[in-house]
Design a protein around this motif. Structure first.
Motif, mmCIF file in Angstrom:
data_model
loop_
_atom_site.group_PDB
_atom_site.id
_atom_site.type_symbol
_atom_site.label_atom_id
_atom_site.label_comp_id
_atom_site.label_asym_id
_atom_site.label_seq_id
_atom_site.Cartn_x
_atom_site.Cartn_y
_atom_site.Cartn_z
ATOM 1 N N GLN A 1 0.825 -1.208 0.000
ATOM 2 C CA GLN A 1 0.000 0.000 0.000
ATOM 3 C C GLN A 1 0.858 1.256 0.000
ATOM 4 N N THR A 2 1.989 1.207 0.679
ATOM 5 C CA THR A 2 2.904 2.359 0.654
ATOM 6 C C THR A 2 3.386 2.609 -0.764
ATOM 7 N N MET A 3 3.688 1.542 -1.504
ATOM 8 C CA MET A 3 4.090 1.701 -2.905
ATOM 9 C C MET A 3 2.980 2.402 -3.694
ATOM 10 N N ARG A 4 1.765 1.934 -3.516
ATOM 11 C CA ARG A 4 0.632 2.517 -4.252
ATOM 12 C C ARG A 4 0.390 3.967 -3.849
ATOM 13 N N ASP A 5 0.424 4.247 -2.548
ATOM 14 C CA ASP A 5 0.189 5.611 -2.070
ATOM 15 C C ASP A 5 1.248 6.579 -2.596
ATOM 16 N N ASN A 6 2.505 6.147 -2.531
ATOM 17 C CA ASN A 6 3.594 6.984 -3.041
ATOM 18 C C ASN A 6 3.374 7.286 -4.522
ATOM 19 N N ALA A 7 2.985 6.291 -5.259
ATOM 20 C CA ALA A 7 2.788 6.472 -6.692
ATOM 21 C C ALA A 7 1.616 7.404 -6.991
ATOM 22 N N THR A 8 0.546 7.276 -6.237
ATOM 23 C CA THR A 8 -0.608 8.150 -6.440
ATOM 24 C C THR A 8 -0.211 9.602 -6.220
ATOM 25 N N LYS A 9 0.491 9.851 -5.133
ATOM 26 C CA LYS A 9 0.928 11.215 -4.816
ATOM 27 C C LYS A 9 1.887 11.743 -5.887
ATOM 28 N N ALA A 10 2.823 10.924 -6.293
ATOM 29 C CA ALA A 10 3.790 11.353 -7.293
ATOM 30 C C ALA A 10 3.134 11.581 -8.649
#
Length: 181
Positions: free
Chosen positions: A80-89
């Motif tokens: 989920q951290t991977m996904r969240d980081n990607a969404t923000k970026a």
């Protein structure tokens, strides 16, 4: 003057494009990745294709590491951290791209610095989430993880991707599969 700015911006833009591809790859949840996988490849956006690639890497690592039910809490937080980081970026890159034509050279550099700082912060979050996963891995899983993380080009923003197709980590078990990129 425009040519000077363009020539100065090209290296910056190439660096951002490499960073953006890795970041945008992580922007959707598994449910949306599954629904986008059903869409014809020709109609998928770049962001959808990259999200699919991240989901594939997450799934491949999960399989290679043989994550157990007892480890799923830590693993799910990492994914989920991977996904969240990607969404923000992804959002930050889209915002920057929409403003690029009106930016001067100083603005371009400042926006690039902000993106680089965001990436560094996100990598710290991802590293912390990974530490929690690594702490609950068995010795055999740690050996596989070590091989996965040692057999890659670190500068390519490929954490979690595995290594070149067709090669296997030297210390990983022969039953492990190599994730595709």
């Amino acid at each position: 003057m425009k040519n000077v700015i363009r020539k100065a911006a090209v290296p910056v833009m190439l660096s951002l494009a490499m960073f953006a591809g890795a970041v945008m790859a992580q922007q959707t949840s598994p449910a949306s990745a599954a629904s986008s996988a059903a869409a014809p490849a020709a109609t998928k956006t770049h962001a959808q294709r990259r999200a699919d690639a991240v989901e594939q890497r997450i799934n491949d690592m999960h399989t290679q590491l043989k994550i157990t039910d007892a480890q799923s809490t830590q693993w799910d937080a990492y994914a989920q951290t991977m996904r969240d980081n990607a969404t923000k970026a992804s959002s930050a890159f889209r915002d920057r791209a929409s403003k690029m034509t009106s930016m001067n050279a100083d603005d371009v550099m400042k926006s690039y610095a902000a993106l680089a700082q965001m990436h560094a912060d996100d990598m710290q979050k991802l590293s912390s989430a990974w530490s929690a996963v690594y702490a609950v891995l068995s010795p055999e899983q740690k050996q596989t993880a070590d091989a996965l993380f040692h057999n890659r080009t670190m500068g390519s923003h490929s954490m979690g991707r595995g290594h070149k197709k067709g090669s296997k980590p030297a210390s990983a078990s022969s039953s492990a599969t190599t994730p595709s990129t």
